[in-house]
Design a protein around this motif. Structure first.
Motif, PDB file in Angstrom:
ATOM      1  N   ARG A  10     -11.482  -7.065   8.422  1.00  0.00           N
ATOM      2  CA  ARG A  10     -10.880  -6.399   7.269  1.00  0.00           C
ATOM      3  C   ARG A  10     -11.636  -5.118   6.947  1.00  0.00           C
ATOM      4  O   ARG A  10     -11.029  -4.092   6.659  1.00  0.00           O
ATOM      5  CB  ARG A  10     -10.882  -7.336   6.061  1.00  0.00           C
ATOM      6  CG  ARG A  10     -10.228  -6.713   4.848  1.00  0.00           C
ATOM      7  CD  ARG A  10     -10.057  -7.682   3.724  1.00  0.00           C
ATOM      8  NE  ARG A  10     -11.307  -8.355   3.412  1.00  0.00           N
ATOM      9  CZ  ARG A  10     -11.390  -9.422   2.643  1.00  0.00           C
ATOM     10  NH1 ARG A  10     -10.313  -9.947   2.122  1.00  0.00           N
ATOM     11  NH2 ARG A  10     -12.551  -9.966   2.382  1.00  0.00           N
ATOM     12  N   VAL A  14      -9.795  -1.529   7.011  1.00  0.00           N
ATOM     13  CA  VAL A  14      -9.766  -0.650   5.844  1.00  0.00           C
ATOM     14  C   VAL A  14     -10.331   0.716   6.206  1.00  0.00           C
ATOM     15  O   VAL A  14      -9.760   1.752   5.853  1.00  0.00           O
ATOM     16  CB  VAL A  14     -10.544  -1.267   4.652  1.00  0.00           C
ATOM     17  CG1 VAL A  14     -10.752  -0.256   3.542  1.00  0.00           C
ATOM     18  CG2 VAL A  14      -9.816  -2.492   4.122  1.00  0.00           C
ATOM     19  N   CYS A  18      -8.036   4.098   6.016  1.00  0.00           N
ATOM     20  CA  CYS A  18      -8.375   5.130   5.029  1.00  0.00           C
ATOM     21  C   CYS A  18      -8.905   6.401   5.684  1.00  0.00           C
ATOM     22  O   CYS A  18      -8.541   7.504   5.292  1.00  0.00           O
ATOM     23  CB  CYS A  18      -9.393   4.595   4.024  1.00  0.00           C
ATOM     24  SG  CYS A  18      -8.730   3.336   2.937  1.00  0.00           S
ATOM     25  N   TYR A  25      -6.555   4.443  -1.052  1.00  0.00           N
ATOM     26  CA  TYR A  25      -6.991   3.055  -1.235  1.00  0.00           C
ATOM     27  C   TYR A  25      -5.827   2.169  -1.674  1.00  0.00           C
ATOM     28  O   TYR A  25      -5.697   1.039  -1.213  1.00  0.00           O
ATOM     29  CB  TYR A  25      -8.121   2.959  -2.249  1.00  0.00           C
ATOM     30  CG  TYR A  25      -9.431   3.522  -1.764  1.00  0.00           C
ATOM     31  CD1 TYR A  25     -10.024   3.058  -0.605  1.00  0.00           C
ATOM     32  CD2 TYR A  25     -10.079   4.515  -2.470  1.00  0.00           C
ATOM     33  CE1 TYR A  25     -11.223   3.569  -0.148  1.00  0.00           C
ATOM     34  CE2 TYR A  25     -11.285   5.037  -2.033  1.00  0.00           C
ATOM     35  CZ  TYR A  25     -11.852   4.558  -0.872  1.00  0.00           C
ATOM     36  OH  TYR A  25     -13.041   5.067  -0.430  1.00  0.00           O
ATOM     37  N   CYS A  28      -3.542   1.479   1.309  1.00  0.00           N
ATOM     38  CA  CYS A  28      -4.231   0.559   2.222  1.00  0.00           C
ATOM     39  C   CYS A  28      -4.215  -0.864   1.651  1.00  0.00           C
ATOM     40  O   CYS A  28      -3.954  -1.822   2.374  1.00  0.00           O
ATOM     41  CB  CYS A  28      -5.662   1.040   2.424  1.00  0.00           C
ATOM     42  SG  CYS A  28      -6.625   0.012   3.524  1.00  0.00           S
ATOM     43  N   ALA A  29      -4.483  -0.984   0.371  1.00  0.00           N
ATOM     44  CA  ALA A  29      -4.497  -2.298  -0.272  1.00  0.00           C
ATOM     45  C   ALA A  29      -3.112  -2.941  -0.223  1.00  0.00           C
ATOM     46  O   ALA A  29      -2.992  -4.145   0.047  1.00  0.00           O
ATOM     47  CB  ALA A  29      -4.967  -2.166  -1.719  1.00  0.00           C
ATOM     48  N   GLY A  39     -10.507  -3.057  -1.386  1.00  0.00           N
ATOM     49  CA  GLY A  39     -10.425  -1.994  -0.390  1.00  0.00           C
ATOM     50  C   GLY A  39     -11.570  -1.004  -0.526  1.00  0.00           C
ATOM     51  O   GLY A  39     -12.176  -0.601   0.469  1.00  0.00           O
TER      52      GLY A  39
END
Length: 68
Positions: A10, A14, A18, A25, A28-29, A39
């Motif tokens: 993870r 991330v 990003c 963020y 991405c989240a 994130g």
């Protein structure tokens, strides 16, 4: 072991989303199904790990110069 692996994965995911893909963020989240705060924390961990590796790499390259 699976929990640790998924945390590493993870963190890497991330960072890639990003940094390389330029997602915010929040984007991405949403994509990963995590909170924005998670994130941001994962991104901070990834950057901290990379900085540590860069410092160790530079130190390892300079250290032989002082070997006599």
């Amino acid at each position: 072991m699976t929990g640790l692996y998924s945390k590493k994965l993870r963190c890497r995911t991330v960072y890639i989303l990003c940094w390389f893909e330029g997602l915010k963020y929040s984007e991405c989240a949403d994509r990963l199904g995590i909170s924005v705060k998670t994130g941001k924390n994962q991104m901070a961990i990834a950057i901290r790990k990379l900085r540590g590796k860069i410092v160790r790499y530079k130190f390892a390259r300079v250290l032989p110069l002082f070997d006599s």
